[in-house]
Design a protein around this motif. Structure first.
Motif, mmCIF file in Angstrom:
data_model
loop_
_atom_site.group_PDB
_atom_site.id
_atom_site.type_symbol
_atom_site.label_atom_id
_atom_site.label_comp_id
_atom_site.label_asym_id
_atom_site.label_seq_id
_atom_site.Cartn_x
_atom_site.Cartn_y
_atom_site.Cartn_z
ATOM 1 N N PHE A 233 -49.126 -2.002 -21.014
ATOM 2 C CA PHE A 233 -47.949 -2.892 -21.510
ATOM 3 C C PHE A 233 -47.935 -4.270 -20.694
ATOM 4 O O PHE A 233 -48.192 -4.717 -19.404
ATOM 5 C CB PHE A 233 -46.670 -2.254 -21.093
ATOM 6 N N CYS B 252 -43.380 -7.874 -25.035
ATOM 7 C CA CYS B 252 -43.869 -6.523 -25.672
ATOM 8 C C CYS B 252 -45.753 -6.356 -26.131
ATOM 9 O O CYS B 252 -45.625 -6.749 -26.451
ATOM 10 C CB CYS B 252 -43.234 -5.218 -25.494
ATOM 11 N N ASP C 299 -42.234 4.647 -23.939
ATOM 12 C CA ASP C 299 -42.391 3.936 -23.147
ATOM 13 C C ASP C 299 -42.507 2.409 -23.064
ATOM 14 O O ASP C 299 -42.383 2.141 -22.507
ATOM 15 C CB ASP C 299 -44.661 4.439 -22.947
ATOM 16 N N SER D 145 -40.710 0.901 -19.548
ATOM 17 C CA SER D 145 -41.254 -0.575 -19.470
ATOM 18 C C SER D 145 -40.555 -1.911 -19.499
ATOM 19 O O SER D 145 -40.905 -2.928 -18.429
ATOM 20 C CB SER D 145 -42.882 -0.822 -20.545
ATOM 21 N N GLU E 261 -38.823 -1.700 -16.618
ATOM 22 C CA GLU E 261 -38.432 -1.537 -15.265
ATOM 23 C C GLU E 261 -39.448 -3.257 -14.895
ATOM 24 O O GLU E 261 -39.155 -3.634 -13.485
ATOM 25 C CB GLU E 261 -40.523 -0.815 -15.095
ATOM 26 N N ILE F 250 -47.067 -3.096 -17.031
ATOM 27 C CA ILE F 250 -47.210 -2.235 -15.965
ATOM 28 C C ILE F 250 -47.234 -0.351 -17.333
ATOM 29 O O ILE F 250 -47.748 -1.134 -17.975
ATOM 30 C CB ILE F 250 -45.192 -2.301 -16.507
ATOM 31 N N THR G 233 -47.244 3.200 -18.325
ATOM 32 C CA THR G 233 -46.773 4.197 -18.584
ATOM 33 C C THR G 233 -46.104 4.624 -17.977
ATOM 34 O O THR G 233 -46.435 4.722 -16.963
ATOM 35 C CB THR G 233 -47.223 5.156 -20.313
ATOM 36 N N THR G 234 -45.138 5.516 -18.362
ATOM 37 C CA THR G 234 -44.267 6.705 -17.818
ATOM 38 C C THR G 234 -44.572 7.702 -16.918
ATOM 39 O O THR G 234 -44.455 7.843 -16.007
ATOM 40 C CB THR G 234 -42.814 6.838 -18.509
ATOM 41 N N ASN H 130 -46.747 6.154 -13.635
ATOM 42 C CA ASN H 130 -45.659 5.643 -12.744
ATOM 43 C C ASN H 130 -44.785 6.519 -12.071
ATOM 44 O O ASN H 130 -43.663 6.625 -13.009
ATOM 45 C CB ASN H 130 -45.059 4.408 -13.672
#
Length: 774
Positions: A590, A605, A624, A628, A631, A656, A658-659, A662
């Motif tokens: 992203f 985004c 996600d 993002s 975040e 950023i 994806t979950t 991270n």
């Protein structure tokens, strides 16, 4: 565009950075699997090469010069094209592990900036795939290579010609997807002429071939992963069969047939047969049909595995098979009962039925590989804006490359049946298939010569030598295939022309539509004049507005504000774009930014995908996407800017991931999920919303770095909006040529592009509510 990286650091990421050295067990396993996926088409070529070569153009005499000449041509063609060109040279030109015509084009686009994708960004050049290639302004070639790159970047016409060259190769691959199943299956069932009455076999071969073809295309929607485990054993059994028969025929009929491997017999063949021998090269060419699959299917295997499988298994098996056929024909100059020269005549009579069964299975496997390859290349073309959006079904949850496209599958089936029923013999089908095969190879040779200079930074002289050596060989075969245009070779030309027109119209219309959207986007000052409420009522929820723009506000947004009574309190301009790389790492998925001041709650985004990537499912994508944005808010809140705002934020995007990539970032969960273990390990603290009867959503925010109160408030509002739900807002527009346009442009845009746009699939979002713009 300013680019900040508070979430990730490419240089510190190491798992995929070094080139992994695979163990020998892994390489051999991949080599075994590649036999069934890559070499099914190539391994069935002995079924029809001699039959097509001796069809009409030449007739062999008692001296065996014609037979030895054909065998010499087959041997050296297999040695120079698949072995030398592909195994030792072309396979090294992979696009970060991916191969094929579009992979070469993608590689050139990154090194020379010749991509025609309209929504490219400078931030895309900071992707890991670019860094992995070592692409930088200081590393883009020297001398003549630098001049060549500059020339390509300056002249739009050359960029269009380069794209057209790649599309021609792609269209010929699609045409081969029609012809290969037809000739493989028809040649396999042609063995019935030796076990069925001479007067009835012609009434049996075509119906049996059509039944097998219908069954083959019907199986596609199940996916190759369900029957793929049978592919390698079938091809191995077939290769063992033809090589064993070849060895038997060599020792039983003519042990001295090895003398034909001398290139001197090629000279004698052409000197004696002259024009007829030159025309017969179109049949000899079929011995390398399927060679392009070694490069096209590179993404599913590794270079070493494909090299081992061909060099030590496929290549010697094919050479033995052709030598065995030549040995048999050298002692049987007149085929009895009036049958054509073919593979089954050289098979001992006692084992013809088992060989026939294995041949049919091998033909099905070979056809399967080209069909799935056609699906893959259609997906690549669609991702890069060169083909209308189609429905793509992923048939395997474990192997990303296995896809099924219903519209393309049934279209290929109908065309394949039409070719089989229309021609009813291998002569015309082989003429058509030969032209398609050699055209793809010529395109690969041309693109490879550019890769040598622009990507490998080698001498221009080396590239010229490459294209002269291999190009001259392929041009000879191309001329021999093209001379048979009226005898079936027109089929791939017609099919390629139709698909090329479709690709060009779609690419041209998409490009013009994007240019119109850029010229008519709304200025940021208009948004600021509306105030934080945008002049309408803001209600709970997240509104996703799909746009193809990567900057600015789309004009359709003003239409929404004018016609809708209320809008969501969180707005996200979502752009799903493809970049000219095979894969985008999840850590770089992203690009998130802000449009206007913070209290407007309007974000941009950009979700980036490679042309071989699979888009996430709807629920995962929603989570996600929201995480993002959260975040991004946290990264802004941790920057000690004193809460000051500036309009430059509209041009400031943050990378950023994806979950799932991270672990130290913001996580989102529902109230029915147990995160006690994660809470103890990652030291996350919870921001929860007030108690409401709807399903509760929680953000788990790391304690470090600390964020300010403004960011916490913004995160709270984002979470409450997520609880209220998400709506995907899509505007449908009608594209028409402007006044004063030429007749051709009006036909292309108003008729052709409009028809394709109406009948193509929409964006990859199925959980959405639609708003139509008339």
């Amino acid at each position: 565009m300013l680019l900040s990286r508070p979430v990730m650091d490419i240089e510190s990421w190491s798992p995929d950075n070094p080139i992994k050295r695979e163990s020998w067990s892994t390489v051999l396993t991949l080599a075994y699997q590649s036999l069934g996926v890559v070499y099914g088409d190539l391994s069935t070529s002995p079924l029809f090469v001699f039959r097509s070569t001796f069809a009409e153009d030449i007739q062999h005499s008692e001296s065996n010069e014609e037979i030895y000449g054909v065998l010499s041509f087959v041997f050296w063609t297999l040695t120079l094209i698949p072995l030398l060109k592909y195994v030792f040279i072309v396979l090294r030109a992979d696009d970060n592990g991916e191969g094929g015509t579009f992979a070469l084009y993608s590689l050139l686009c990154r090194h020379a900036r010749v991509s025609t994708l309209p929504n490219g960004q400078v931030a895309d050049e900071d992707l890991y795939e670019y860094k992995r290639d070592g692409i930088s302004p200081a590393n883009r070639g020297l001398g003549l290579g630098l001049s060549l790159r500059s020339t390509l970047e300056k002249h739009r016409l050359l960029q269009i010609m380069l794209l057209a060259l790649a599309l021609i190769g792609t269209c010929m691959v699609i045409g081969d997807g029609v012809l290969t199943p037809a000739i493989s299956v028809f040649s396999a069932v042609s063995g019935l002429e030796l076990v069925v009455s001479k007067h009835h076999h012609q009434y049996i071969e075509v119906p049996v071939a059509c039944i097998i073809l219908v069954f083959l295309f019907y199986l596609q929607h199940y996916g190759t992963h369900r029957i793929g485990f049978l592919f390698a054993p079938v091809v191995i059994a077939w290769l063992f069969c033809i090589s064993a028969i070849g060895v038997y025929n060599i020792f039983h009929w003519n042990p001295h047939v090895y003398q034909a491997l001398s290139p001197y017999y090629m000279y004698k063949f052409l000197k004696k047969t002259q024009t007829g021998g030159w025309k017969s090269l179109g049949g000899i060419l079929l011995c390398i049909t399927g060679s392009e699959a070694m490069f096209a299917d590179l993404g599913h295997f590794s270079q070493m595995s494909i090299k081992i499988a061909f060099t030590f298994v496929v290549y010697p098996s094919l050479i033995l098979a052709y030598m065995g056929q030549a040995a048999y024909l050298s002692k049987h100059h007149i085929i009895e009962s009036g049958y054509h020269i073919g593979f089954y005549e050289s098979v001992p009579e006692k084992i013809r039925w088992p060989v026939l069964a294995i041949a049919i299975l091998a033909a099905v496997v070979g056809s399967q590989s080209i069909i799935t390859g056609t699906f893959s290349i259609i997906k690549q073309c669609s991702a890069l804006g060169c083909f209308p959006r189609v429905r793509i079904i992923h048939t395997s949850s474990k192997i990303c490359g296995q896809i099924y496209i219903p519209e393309i599958n049934w279209t290929l089936m109908l065309l394949c049946l039409a070719v089989t029923v229309g021609f009813r013999d291998t002569k015309h089908i082989s003429n058509a298939s030969g032209l398609a095969v050699i055209t793809v190879m010529l395109v690969t040779t041309c693109l490879m010569s550019l890769v040598i200079v622009l990507c490998w930074h080698r001498s221009v002289i080396l590239a010229v030598c490459f294209i002269l050596f291999f190009g001259s060989i392929e041009a000879l075969y191309f001329s021999a295939s093209l001379i048979k245009f009226l005898d079936g070779a027109w089929v791939p030309v017609a099919l390629s022309f139709i698909f090329l027109i479709i690709m060009y119209v779609w690419h041209y219309g998409t490009l013009k539509k994007y240019e119109f959207d850029v010229q008519n986007k709304v200025p940021i000052n208009w948004l600021l004049s509306l105030g934080p409420n945008l002049g309408i009522v803001r209600v709970q929820g997240i509104g996703l507005i799909h746009t193809e723009l990567v900057s600015g506000i789309p004009a359709i947004f003003s239409h929404f504000l004018t016609n809708l009574p209320a809008f969501h309190n969180v707005l996200v301009f979502l752009c799903v774009k493809y970049v000219p790389v095979p894969h985008v790492r999840p850590e770089e998925r992203f690009l998130v930014g802000r449009i206007g001041p913070k209290d407007y709650r309007v974000y941009r985004c950009i979700a980036r995908y490679g042309y071989r990537d699979i888009q996430m499912d709807d629920v995962m994508f929603e989570n996600d996407l929201v995480c993002s944005i959260a975040e991004f808010i946290r990264s802004e809140g941790s920057e000690c800017n004193g809460g000051q705002e500036d309009l430059e934020n509209e041009e400031r995007m943050t990378v950023i991931g994806t979950t799932s990539t991270n672990s130290k970032g913001i996580r989102m969960c529902n109230d029915d999920e147990d995160l006690s273990e994660e809470t103890s390990t990652t030291k996350l603290k919870e921001i929860s919303s007030p108690e409401v009867p709807r399903k509760r959503v929680r953000f788990l925010v790391p304690e470090s770095p600390q964020i300010n109160v403004t960011a916490r408030t913004e995160l709270q509002e984002l979470m409450e909006a997520r609880e209220a739900g998400m709506a995907f807002i899509l505007g449908h527009c009608y594209v028409k040529a402007k006044m004063g346009s030429s007749l051709i442009k009006r036909i292309v845009i108003n008729t052709c592009y409009d028809f394709l746009r109406r009948n193509s699939r929409g964006p990859h979002m199925h959980y959405v509510s639609l708003v139509h713009q008339r």
